[in-house]
Design a protein around this motif. Structure first.
Motif, PDB file in Angstrom:
ATOM      1  N   SER A 190       0.279 -38.989 -46.586  1.00 33.94           N
ATOM      2  CA  SER A 190       0.586 -39.618 -45.303  1.00 33.94           C
ATOM      3  C   SER A 190      -0.693 -40.080 -44.617  1.00 33.94           C
ATOM      4  O   SER A 190      -1.725 -39.415 -44.687  1.00 33.94           O
ATOM      5  CB  SER A 190       1.314 -38.616 -44.391  1.00 33.94           C
ATOM      6  OG  SER A 190       1.423 -39.128 -43.079  1.00 33.94           O
ATOM      7  N   GLU A 191      -0.622 -41.225 -43.974  1.00 30.22           N
ATOM      8  CA  GLU A 191      -1.751 -41.724 -43.199  1.00 30.22           C
ATOM      9  C   GLU A 191      -1.301 -41.993 -41.764  1.00 30.22           C
ATOM     10  O   GLU A 191      -1.738 -42.926 -41.113  1.00 30.22           O
ATOM     11  CB  GLU A 191      -2.323 -42.998 -43.827  1.00 30.22           C
ATOM     12  CG  GLU A 191      -2.973 -42.760 -45.187  1.00 30.22           C
ATOM     13  CD  GLU A 191      -3.687 -43.985 -45.713  1.00 30.22           C
ATOM     14  OE1 GLU A 191      -3.704 -45.011 -44.996  1.00 30.22           O
ATOM     15  OE2 GLU A 191      -4.220 -43.910 -46.823  1.00 30.22           O
ATOM     16  N   GLY A 192      -0.427 -41.148 -41.254  1.00 31.11           N
ATOM     17  CA  GLY A 192       0.100 -41.321 -39.907  1.00 31.11           C
ATOM     18  C   GLY A 192      -0.920 -41.006 -38.838  1.00 31.11           C
ATOM     19  O   GLY A 192      -2.016 -40.499 -39.101  1.00 31.11           O
ATOM     20  N   GLY A 247       1.475 -41.441 -29.667  1.00 25.72           N
ATOM     21  CA  GLY A 247       0.670 -40.873 -30.744  1.00 25.72           C
ATOM     22  C   GLY A 247      -0.245 -41.899 -31.371  1.00 25.72           C
ATOM     23  O   GLY A 247      -1.431 -41.640 -31.609  1.00 25.72           O
ATOM     24  N   GLY A 248       0.303 -43.092 -31.631  1.00 22.49           N
ATOM     25  CA  GLY A 248      -0.505 -44.156 -32.211  1.00 22.49           C
ATOM     26  C   GLY A 248      -1.633 -44.596 -31.299  1.00 22.49           C
ATOM     27  O   GLY A 248      -2.764 -44.829 -31.751  1.00 22.49           O
ATOM     28  N   LEU A 249      -1.343 -44.700 -29.995  1.00 23.48           N
ATOM     29  CA  LEU A 249      -2.366 -45.133 -29.040  1.00 23.48           C
ATOM     30  C   LEU A 249      -3.427 -44.057 -28.823  1.00 23.48           C
ATOM     31  O   LEU A 249      -4.620 -44.351 -28.771  1.00 23.48           O
ATOM     32  CB  LEU A 249      -1.710 -45.496 -27.704  1.00 23.48           C
ATOM     33  CG  LEU A 249      -0.935 -46.816 -27.696  1.00 23.48           C
ATOM     34  CD1 LEU A 249      -0.172 -46.983 -26.392  1.00 23.48           C
ATOM     35  CD2 LEU A 249      -1.882 -48.003 -27.897  1.00 23.48           C
ATOM     36  N   PHE A 250      -3.006 -42.817 -28.703  1.00 15.29           N
ATOM     37  CA  PHE A 250      -3.979 -41.732 -28.535  1.00 15.29           C
ATOM     38  C   PHE A 250      -4.875 -41.631 -29.769  1.00 15.29           C
ATOM     39  O   PHE A 250      -6.064 -41.332 -29.656  1.00 15.29           O
ATOM     40  CB  PHE A 250      -3.261 -40.402 -28.303  1.00 15.29           C
ATOM     41  CG  PHE A 250      -2.706 -40.231 -26.915  1.00 15.29           C
ATOM     42  CD1 PHE A 250      -3.505 -40.459 -25.805  1.00 15.29           C
ATOM     43  CD2 PHE A 250      -1.395 -39.826 -26.727  1.00 15.29           C
ATOM     44  CE1 PHE A 250      -2.998 -40.293 -24.511  1.00 15.29           C
ATOM     45  CE2 PHE A 250      -0.872 -39.657 -25.448  1.00 15.29           C
ATOM     46  CZ  PHE A 250      -1.678 -39.890 -24.337  1.00 15.29           C
ATOM     47  N   LEU A 276     -10.437 -33.304 -46.348  1.00 14.61           N
ATOM     48  CA  LEU A 276      -9.756 -34.349 -47.104  1.00 14.61           C
ATOM     49  C   LEU A 276      -8.680 -35.036 -46.267  1.00 14.61           C
ATOM     50  O   LEU A 276      -8.446 -36.241 -46.398  1.00 14.61           O
ATOM     51  CB  LEU A 276      -9.131 -33.759 -48.368  1.00 14.61           C
ATOM     52  CG  LEU A 276     -10.098 -33.406 -49.492  1.00 14.61           C
ATOM     53  CD1 LEU A 276      -9.368 -32.667 -50.611  1.00 14.61           C
ATOM     54  CD2 LEU A 276     -10.769 -34.659 -50.049  1.00 14.61           C
ATOM     55  N   LEU A 277      -8.027 -34.274 -45.395  1.00 16.90           N
ATOM     56  CA  LEU A 277      -6.944 -34.833 -44.599  1.00 16.90           C
ATOM     57  C   LEU A 277      -7.447 -35.750 -43.491  1.00 16.90           C
ATOM     58  O   LEU A 277      -6.817 -36.757 -43.185  1.00 16.90           O
ATOM     59  CB  LEU A 277      -6.099 -33.707 -43.996  1.00 16.90           C
ATOM     60  CG  LEU A 277      -5.177 -32.980 -44.980  1.00 16.90           C
ATOM     61  CD1 LEU A 277      -4.635 -31.711 -44.352  1.00 16.90           C
ATOM     62  CD2 LEU A 277      -4.028 -33.885 -45.406  1.00 16.90           C
TER      63      LEU A 277
END
Length: 228
Positions: free
Chosen positions: A111-113, A29-32, A176-177
């Motif tokens: 959240s800033e995931g 998820g982080g890499l994508f 906003l998100l």
């Protein structure tokens, strides 16, 4: 020692497998989010997750299956079907239910995931996996929300006017998100303070006030024309 005693319990193996799967999903998820679907390789995911390709294939059936699960998880974190179903089945009236959904979406501002960045990328450039996610995750959510909007406005769920109501109601929340906070603050006169502060309750009230006023105005205009 008896050979049976050397075999780890099934529950332990299952827990290890769940941990591995969760680690791969979170890493991917982080890499994508950072690189995009096309630029992220399975090798890169495995290297960062500390696993081998066999693990990706076992848990997800390959990179495409993994990305599909990342999209499902991203949309679930954006707003979950469980939340929508719970709200839809609650004793609240349609306006109360819609307000609760807007609150739930705006809670994501805490959240800033990676899920928000993945979601943003998919909006801008949908992948080949979008249809799968749409059919299994997004479509049921839209059906619930369309039903509430229809109940509030009296507009049929298959009327284009209801689609416009949906856009006007949820576009501010989505913007906003997924928008960069610093850019939003620069464009909209320090919407967030330098310390990242924001009165979330006032924001929720403000957005719901505008949303319901707009829905009521559309419904009243259509009634005046005899279109509802």
């Amino acid at each position: 020692m008896d050979s049976k005693e050397k075999t780890p319990p099934a529950r332990t193996r299952r827990q290890d497998g769940e941990t591995t799967r969760a680690n791969i999903l979170e890493t991917a998820g982080g890499l994508f989010a950072e690189l995009g679907y096309e630029a992220t390789t399975a090798k890169e995911i495995c290297l960062k997750a500390g696993c081998n390709l066999a693990s990706v294939n076992y848990h997800f059936g390959g990179r495409d299956g993994l990305y599909a699960e990342v999209l499902k998880e991203a949309h679930n974190r954006f707003i979950s079907l469980d939340l929508l179903t719970e709200v839809a089945n609650s004793p609240l009236d349609a306006r109360g239910k819609l307000g609760r959904i807007i609150d739930g979406m705006l809670d994501g501002l805490h959240s800033e995931g990676w899920h928000l960045r993945v979601f943003m990328r998919e909006i801008v450039a949908p992948s080949a996996m979008f249809d799968q996610v749409f059919n299994t995750r997004i479509s049921p959510k839209l059906a619930i929300i369309r039903g509430l909007l229809s109940e509030i406005t009296g507009i049929s769920t298959d009327d284009q006017a209801l689609a416009r109501c949906f856009l006007s109601t949820f576009a501010p929340c989505t913007m906003l998100l997924v928008a960069n906070r610093h850019m939003v603050s620069r464009v909209m006169a320090d919407f967030w303070t330098a310390e990242g502060e924001l009165d979330f309750e006032d924001l929720k009230t403000h957005i719901k006030t505008f949303a319901f006023a707009g829905l009521d105005a559309v419904a009243a205009a259509r009634r005046a024309k005899g279109r509802n």
